[in-house]
Design a protein around this motif. Structure first.
Motif, short mmCIF file in Angstrom:
data_model
loop_
_atom_site.label_atom_id
_atom_site.label_comp_id
_atom_site.label_asym_id
_atom_site.label_seq_id
_atom_site.Cartn_x
_atom_site.Cartn_y
_atom_site.Cartn_z
N GLN A 38 41.49 73.29 25.45
CA GLN A 38 40.51 74.34 25.26
C GLN A 38 40.97 75.34 24.21
O GLN A 38 42.15 75.41 23.85
CB GLN A 38 40.22 75.05 26.59
CG GLN A 38 41.37 75.86 27.13
CD GLN A 38 41.03 76.49 28.47
OE1 GLN A 38 41.29 75.91 29.52
NE2 GLN A 38 40.45 77.68 28.43
N ARG A 39 40.02 76.11 23.73
CA ARG A 39 40.29 77.07 22.67
C ARG A 39 41.33 78.09 23.13
O ARG A 39 41.28 78.59 24.25
CB ARG A 39 38.99 77.78 22.28
CG ARG A 39 39.14 78.71 21.09
CD ARG A 39 37.80 79.36 20.75
NE ARG A 39 37.92 80.23 19.61
CZ ARG A 39 37.86 79.84 18.35
NH1 ARG A 39 37.68 78.56 18.08
NH2 ARG A 39 37.98 80.69 17.35
N ASN A 290 25.49 93.01 22.88
CA ASN A 290 26.03 92.19 21.79
C ASN A 290 26.94 93.00 20.86
O ASN A 290 27.96 92.50 20.37
CB ASN A 290 24.89 91.57 20.99
CG ASN A 290 24.15 90.49 21.77
OD1 ASN A 290 24.69 89.94 22.75
ND2 ASN A 290 22.93 90.19 21.37
N TRP A 291 26.57 94.27 20.62
CA TRP A 291 27.42 95.11 19.78
C TRP A 291 28.76 95.38 20.45
O TRP A 291 29.81 95.38 19.81
CB TRP A 291 26.73 96.44 19.46
CG TRP A 291 25.61 96.32 18.46
CD1 TRP A 291 24.28 96.62 18.66
CD2 TRP A 291 25.71 95.89 17.11
NE1 TRP A 291 23.56 96.39 17.53
CE2 TRP A 291 24.42 95.94 16.54
CE3 TRP A 291 26.76 95.46 16.31
CZ2 TRP A 291 24.15 95.58 15.24
CZ3 TRP A 291 26.50 95.09 15.00
CH2 TRP A 291 25.22 95.16 14.47
N GLN A 351 33.01 87.53 28.89
CA GLN A 351 32.09 86.74 28.06
C GLN A 351 32.46 85.26 28.08
O GLN A 351 31.57 84.40 28.12
CB GLN A 351 32.11 87.25 26.61
CG GLN A 351 31.06 86.55 25.76
CD GLN A 351 31.20 86.83 24.28
OE1 GLN A 351 32.28 87.12 23.80
NE2 GLN A 351 30.09 86.74 23.55
N GLU A 352 33.74 84.95 28.07
CA GLU A 352 34.14 83.55 28.07
C GLU A 352 33.69 82.84 29.33
O GLU A 352 33.35 81.65 29.30
CB GLU A 352 35.66 83.44 27.90
CG GLU A 352 36.12 82.01 27.70
CD GLU A 352 37.61 81.91 27.45
OE1 GLU A 352 38.07 80.85 27.02
OE2 GLU A 352 38.32 82.91 27.70
N TYR A 359 30.68 83.13 23.13
CA TYR A 359 32.08 83.55 22.95
C TYR A 359 32.71 82.80 21.79
O TYR A 359 33.35 83.40 20.91
CB TYR A 359 32.86 83.29 24.24
CG TYR A 359 34.35 83.52 24.11
CD1 TYR A 359 34.89 84.79 24.25
CD2 TYR A 359 35.21 82.45 23.82
CE1 TYR A 359 36.26 85.00 24.11
CE2 TYR A 359 36.57 82.65 23.68
CZ TYR A 359 37.09 83.93 23.83
OH TYR A 359 38.44 84.14 23.69
N ARG A 360 32.53 81.49 21.74
CA ARG A 360 33.11 80.69 20.66
C ARG A 360 32.47 81.04 19.31
O ARG A 360 33.15 81.09 18.28
CB ARG A 360 32.94 79.20 20.95
CG ARG A 360 33.82 78.68 22.09
CD ARG A 360 33.86 77.17 22.11
NE ARG A 360 32.57 76.60 22.44
CZ ARG A 360 32.16 76.34 23.69
NH1 ARG A 360 32.97 76.61 24.72
NH2 ARG A 360 30.98 75.83 23.91
N LYS A 361 31.18 81.31 19.33
CA LYS A 361 30.48 81.65 18.10
C LYS A 361 31.00 82.96 17.51
O LYS A 361 31.29 83.05 16.32
CB LYS A 361 28.97 81.74 18.36
CG LYS A 361 28.14 82.01 17.13
CD LYS A 361 26.66 82.03 17.48
CE LYS A 361 25.81 82.32 16.24
NZ LYS A 361 24.37 82.36 16.56
N LEU A 362 31.11 83.99 18.37
CA LEU A 362 31.60 85.28 17.89
C LEU A 362 33.07 85.19 17.48
O LEU A 362 33.48 85.80 16.48
CB LEU A 362 31.41 86.35 18.97
CG LEU A 362 29.97 86.69 19.36
CD1 LEU A 362 29.95 87.81 20.40
CD2 LEU A 362 29.16 87.10 18.15
#
Length: 646
Positions: A38-39, A290-291, A351-352, A359-362
């Protein structure tokens, strides 16, 4: 084996090192390694540690690790440049070869070769790259001929392989993998891949790695257990508070541990923050959430950094709003703002668990942004390069027409910061070294009015292209006309040169013969002068005899005999000397009549030479004019190969 912070990873490293270093001990050595997990588990760091080991190894290793920005680039022309720049070696001899290879590739990578008539012929850059790779780095005659160097390993590293799109995978397979392994079967080349998901869950093995699909070894990188996590923290000189379970909070993932641990003490109370994220998010709009998530990923942010998550106006409002949130404990440092690390870790953990895809996108956005800032550190430079990235090629006049009031500052930036650009005879272009980062920056923070700017540039380019094409057509007409005149002059000139040379040869030959005859005529031969005395004597005797007969034996005196005898004596005494002179003069006259008049030949040759010189000067002028036209055609051809927009 000491591996830095790779706590618990010694077994995996030992496996990789043993199989790569001592491949002769394995009956079926693996050619493809896939490191899955995993990341955040440290897959990239794992391969980095592997390279550190080989840097100290006596084994000769060529290490080719494509940068992460390669995944975001969609211009295949740049990919070979990226791969060339990423080649490393652990041996001084190999390092020297790499330098020569890069220089040779830089000279050859224009991708076009000048053909006859100034036309350009496209070259298969992949074939050219592999040919130089074989000849210079591997010292083979060609990719398919030669003997593999002993104790040499070539390792290609593709990080985050499962995030590559099909375009990148297919390109690497067709341009690098298949040509290399099929042409050089005796070469020990390995491919080190990594990803979050198992390699066997995809169809890539059959599609892109066919020759080696039975020679794959997949290694799963596990999280750190509790003991390893605490040891990791102690290596970072961090004191854990009583009752704080770092492994539970971070899941034993090194990236999370590094992000969470700062020099100091982590208390049990900090763990409660992970449970307070939901309560603090209650009542907030999704945009505001999101911010907050974006700021947590950044940790240190400013207006530009927040802009990667939205518009410039939205980022400005978000920054002001975030600074008023008490629970984030944001501090201002110079021109940036720092979010409390404990809260940032709590938010990211939340978030994860709840939004793994987002999470992966950000995280990917932030990673790309940080890499851009690392290569282009100044904000002003990033912004101006972004504006100039609208163009493929550009010049000061184009920038002035497109950007108006901004043009002076942009042109001054280009003149002062030439390290970012390539200078061509007509234009500038952003260097291949920086293009991927600028393109990534533009994708993260789009340029305002990009399409309108492109349309302006395209309109200007179309006009310039029309003018250039019209000029090419006009020059080709002139060139055709001048070549025709040149050929006509050559048709006249060549026979004239032959005629002049022939006349000169004739004159020289005739003059030589004339001189020889004159020499013979002016110098009588001695035998000939002796023979001439007999007639003289004969006429003298006859004359005296006639005179004696007339005076002594005739009565009265017979004057006829006396006169005739006197005449014979006169002829015998003077007649033959005069005859030789006359003969000599007649010989000279006959010689003159048979020769070319020197004055007439010199005049003719002078006239012919004058005409020849005139034709040669005209031909030289036409040749110079033709060369000038051809040079201009090449310039226009180069100009047309540098369009302002893609």
């Amino acid at each position: 084996m000491e591996t830095g912070f790779f706590i618990g990873r010694d077994n995996e490293l030992e496996l990789f090192i043993s199989e790569i270093s001592e491949s002769d001990q394995f009956k079926d050595p693996s050619r493809i390694f896939f490191l899955s997990g995993q990341r955040g588990l440290g897959k990239k760091s794992f391969y980095g540690q592997l390279w550190k080991y080989f840097c100290r190894s006596p084994l000769k290793v060529i290490w080719v690790r494509l940068p992460s920005v390669w995944q975001e680039s969609h211009r295949q022309d740049d990919w070979l440049e990226m791969m060339s720049a990423s080649i490393e070696a652990n041996n001084d001899v190999l390092k020297n070869r790499i330098g020569i290879f890069r220089q040779s590739w830089s000279e050859a990578s224009k991708g076009m070769l000048q053909g006859a008539g100034g036309q350009k012929q496209a070259v298969n850059k992949g074939v050219l790259w592999l040919d130089l790779f074989a000849k210079i780095l591997l010292e083979r005659k060609s990719l398919a001929s030669g003997q593999a160097e002993k104790n040499l390993r070539i390792l290609f590293v593709l990080d985050d392989y499962d995030r590559l799109d099909s375009e990148h995978k297919q390109w690497f397979s067709q341009s690098v993998f298949n040509p290399l392994v099929s042409a050089v079967p005796d070469l020990d080349v390995r491919f080190l891949l990594s990803g979050e998901h198992s390699f066997y869950t995809t169809l890539d093995l059959e599609s892109y790695w066919g020759p080696f699909q039975t020679e794959v070894r997949e290694v799963v990188l596990p999280p750190l257990n509790s003991i390893e996590t605490n040891e990791f923290a102690s290596r970072l000189k961090v004191t854990l508070g009583e009752g704080f379970d770092l492994q539970e909070v971070t899941g034993g993932i090194p990236e999370k541990i590094r992000a969470l641990l700062k020099n100091g003490t982590i208390k049990k109370s900090d763990q409660r923050a992970f449970n307070d994220v939901d309560s603090n998010f209650e009542g907030l709009s999704q945009e505001n959430v999101n911010w907050i998530l974006g700021a947590a990923h950044l940790r240190i942010f400013n207006d530009e950094a927040l802009n990667i998550f939205g518009t410039a106006e939205g980022a400005l409002r978000a920054r002001k709003w975030l600074c008023n949130l008490d629970f984030l404990k944001i501090e201002k440092r110079n021109l940036s703002f720092v979010i409390d690390s404990s809260w940032a870790d709590s938010i990211l953990h939340w978030q994860e668990k709840n939004q793994p895809v987002m999470y992966r996108k950000l995280a990917a956005k932030v990673e790309s942004y940080r890499e851009i800032c690392q290569h282009i550190p100044l904000l002003e430079h990033r912004q101006k390069l972004a504006k100039l990235s609208v163009f493929n090629f550009f010049n000061e006049d184009l920038v002035h027409k497109v950007y108006g009031e901004l043009a002076p500052s942009l042109n001054a930036f280009v003149r002062v910061n030439l390290q970012y650009f390539i200078k061509t005879p007509f234009n500038y272009q952003i260097s291949m070294q920086y293009q991927p980062f600028v393109q990534s920056y533009v994708r993260l923070i789009p340029i305002e009015d990009k399409e309108q700017t492109r349309e302006k540039a395209m309109h200007i380019w179309n006009k310039r292209k029309e003018v250039a094409i019209a000029e090419i057509a006009e020059i080709e007409k002139k060139l055709l006309k001048e070549r025709k005149v040149f050929d006509e002059h050559r048709v006249l000139l060549d026979p004239l040169i032959k005629q002049v040379n022939q006349r000169v040869r004739m004159l020289v030959k005739a003059q030589k013969k004339k001189n020889e005859k004159l020499n013979r005529a002016s110098t009588p031969e001695k035998p000939k002068s002796k023979q001439s005395m007999l007639p003289c004597l004969f006429f003298n005797v006859c004359g005296v005899s006639l005179m004696a007969v007339g005076m002594l034996f005739t009565v009265p005196l017979d004057w006829n005999y006396v006169v005739l005898g006197a005449f014979f004596v006169f002829i015998g005494t003077f007649g033959f000397n005069d005859d030789e002179l006359v003969a000599t003069q007649s010989v000279a006259k006959s010689v003159d009549k048979n020769q070319i008049d020197p004055t007439a030949d010199d005049t003719l040759i002078a006239m012919l030479n004058l005409k020849r010189v005139g034709l040669e000067n005209k031909s030289s002028y036409l040749s110079m004019l033709i060369n000038r036209y051809q040079q201009r055609l090449r310039e226009l051809d180069t100009l047309l190969s540098e369009p302002y927009v893609f």
